[in-house]
Design a protein around this motif. Sequence first.
Motif, mmCIF file in Angstrom:
data_model
loop_
_atom_site.group_PDB
_atom_site.id
_atom_site.type_symbol
_atom_site.label_atom_id
_atom_site.label_comp_id
_atom_site.label_asym_id
_atom_site.label_seq_id
_atom_site.Cartn_x
_atom_site.Cartn_y
_atom_site.Cartn_z
ATOM 1 N N ARG A 251 0.910 -1.338 0.047
ATOM 2 C CA ARG A 251 -0.288 -0.112 -0.073
ATOM 3 C C ARG A 251 0.911 1.244 0.010
ATOM 4 N NH1 ARG A 251 -4.915 -1.200 4.332
ATOM 5 N NH2 ARG A 251 -6.237 -2.437 2.891
ATOM 6 N N MET A 252 0.439 2.476 -0.567
ATOM 7 C CA MET A 252 1.074 3.628 -0.542
ATOM 8 C C MET A 252 0.122 4.624 -0.370
ATOM 9 S SD MET A 252 2.163 4.093 -4.373
ATOM 10 C CE MET A 252 2.971 5.528 -4.195
ATOM 11 N N TYR A 253 0.671 5.969 -0.519
ATOM 12 C CA TYR A 253 -0.328 7.102 -0.488
ATOM 13 C C TYR A 253 0.290 8.238 -1.433
ATOM 14 C CZ TYR A 253 2.913 10.154 2.158
ATOM 15 O OH TYR A 253 3.914 11.039 2.231
ATOM 16 N N GLN B 295 -5.990 16.093 5.404
ATOM 17 C CA GLN B 295 -4.707 16.278 6.291
ATOM 18 C C GLN B 295 -4.484 17.660 6.383
ATOM 19 O OE1 GLN B 295 -3.298 14.134 8.079
ATOM 20 N NE2 GLN B 295 -4.615 12.340 7.408
ATOM 21 N N GLY B 296 -5.409 18.729 6.261
ATOM 22 C CA GLY B 296 -5.043 20.387 6.215
ATOM 23 C C GLY B 296 -5.165 20.540 4.740
ATOM 24 N N SER B 297 -4.025 21.168 4.399
ATOM 25 C CA SER B 297 -3.677 21.677 2.972
ATOM 26 C C SER B 297 -4.222 20.677 1.895
ATOM 27 C CB SER B 297 -2.127 22.626 2.901
ATOM 28 O OG SER B 297 -1.290 21.305 2.874
ATOM 29 N N HIS B 298 -3.746 19.411 2.238
ATOM 30 C CA HIS B 298 -3.903 18.397 1.098
ATOM 31 C C HIS B 298 -4.816 17.208 1.852
ATOM 32 C CE1 HIS B 298 -0.094 20.231 -0.060
ATOM 33 N NE2 HIS B 298 -0.029 19.412 -1.049
ATOM 34 N N ASP B 299 -5.476 16.303 0.946
ATOM 35 C CA ASP B 299 -5.996 15.119 1.302
ATOM 36 C C ASP B 299 -5.302 13.958 0.869
ATOM 37 O OD1 ASP B 299 -8.274 16.717 2.167
ATOM 38 O OD2 ASP B 299 -9.679 15.975 0.788
ATOM 39 N N MET B 300 -5.061 13.089 1.879
ATOM 40 C CA MET B 300 -4.202 11.719 1.680
ATOM 41 C C MET B 300 -5.225 10.769 1.038
ATOM 42 S SD MET B 300 -2.144 9.475 4.373
ATOM 43 C CE MET B 300 -0.967 10.985 4.768
ATOM 44 N N PHE B 301 -4.752 10.139 -0.212
ATOM 45 C CA PHE B 301 -5.400 9.156 -0.754
ATOM 46 C C PHE B 301 -4.479 8.006 -0.431
ATOM 47 C CE2 PHE B 301 -6.825 12.695 -3.255
ATOM 48 C CZ PHE B 301 -8.141 12.373 -3.647
ATOM 49 N N LEU B 302 -5.010 7.022 0.418
ATOM 50 C CA LEU B 302 -4.659 5.532 0.727
ATOM 51 C C LEU B 302 -4.891 4.548 -0.225
ATOM 52 C CD1 LEU B 302 -5.334 5.753 4.425
ATOM 53 C CD2 LEU B 302 -3.521 6.813 3.290
ATOM 54 N N ALA B 303 -3.910 3.905 -0.823
ATOM 55 C CA ALA B 303 -4.186 2.981 -1.882
ATOM 56 C C ALA B 303 -3.295 1.681 -1.873
ATOM 57 C CB ALA B 303 -3.921 3.686 -3.351
ATOM 58 N N ASP B 304 -4.292 0.760 -2.310
ATOM 59 C CA ASP B 304 -3.612 -0.484 -2.621
ATOM 60 C C ASP B 304 -2.826 -0.751 -3.638
ATOM 61 O OD1 ASP B 304 -4.492 -2.293 -0.149
ATOM 62 O OD2 ASP B 304 -6.576 -1.952 -1.412
#
Length: 205
Positions: A45-47, A128-137
């Motif tokens: 997984r990564m983001y 996450q504030g200024s950015h949104d974190m996309f968590l992905a397989d």
Amino acid sequence: MSKVTWKGGTLLAPVPAVLVSCGTVEKPTALTIAWTGTISSDPPRMYISVRPERNSYEIIKQSGEFCVNLMPSSTVRTLDYCGIKSGKNEDKLAKRKLTALPCTQISAPMIAQSKISLECKVFDIQPQGSHDMFLADILAVNIDEDLIDEKGRLMIEQAGLMTYAHGTYFALGKKIGTFGFSTKQKRAKSVNMKNPKKKKKDKKD
């Protein structure tokens, strides 16, 4: 040695400099990302972290797919361009002569000029504030054939990758070690048993 203390900031360095492609092969776009990394090895997984105002943000959010393309340092001008310009105003891939290719597991395209491309499927989005974190397989990894040796091993040192640090791009330099090399024992020198060296006679007699 004395230190100078600054207030907290995004000074983790170096970080990857990658091109994230999304959309479809018929209508592709891409943006440059530095805020990215691995979050798990099993499952893989990564983001990526993306500002909501970026053109690719809604595309990735709606499709739930993206492809992370590791680009050679020779394409640094293209990488930088895709981080500055918006896909709302122009076809960045056509402008920079990048080719979109079909992925194997997702509808989003990979970039032909990339040496290594990771196909990703989003499973969560976290503000996450200024950015949104996309968590992905990570569903699949596509690698240029010339980076695979005759034993099937990846020669990543030949990919010519680059990094980003404090507003500056850097080409990766020489290899200085491999994982775990600091704890490996040195191999003992082998002795030729057919003709071992004769010990010198004691000169006391």
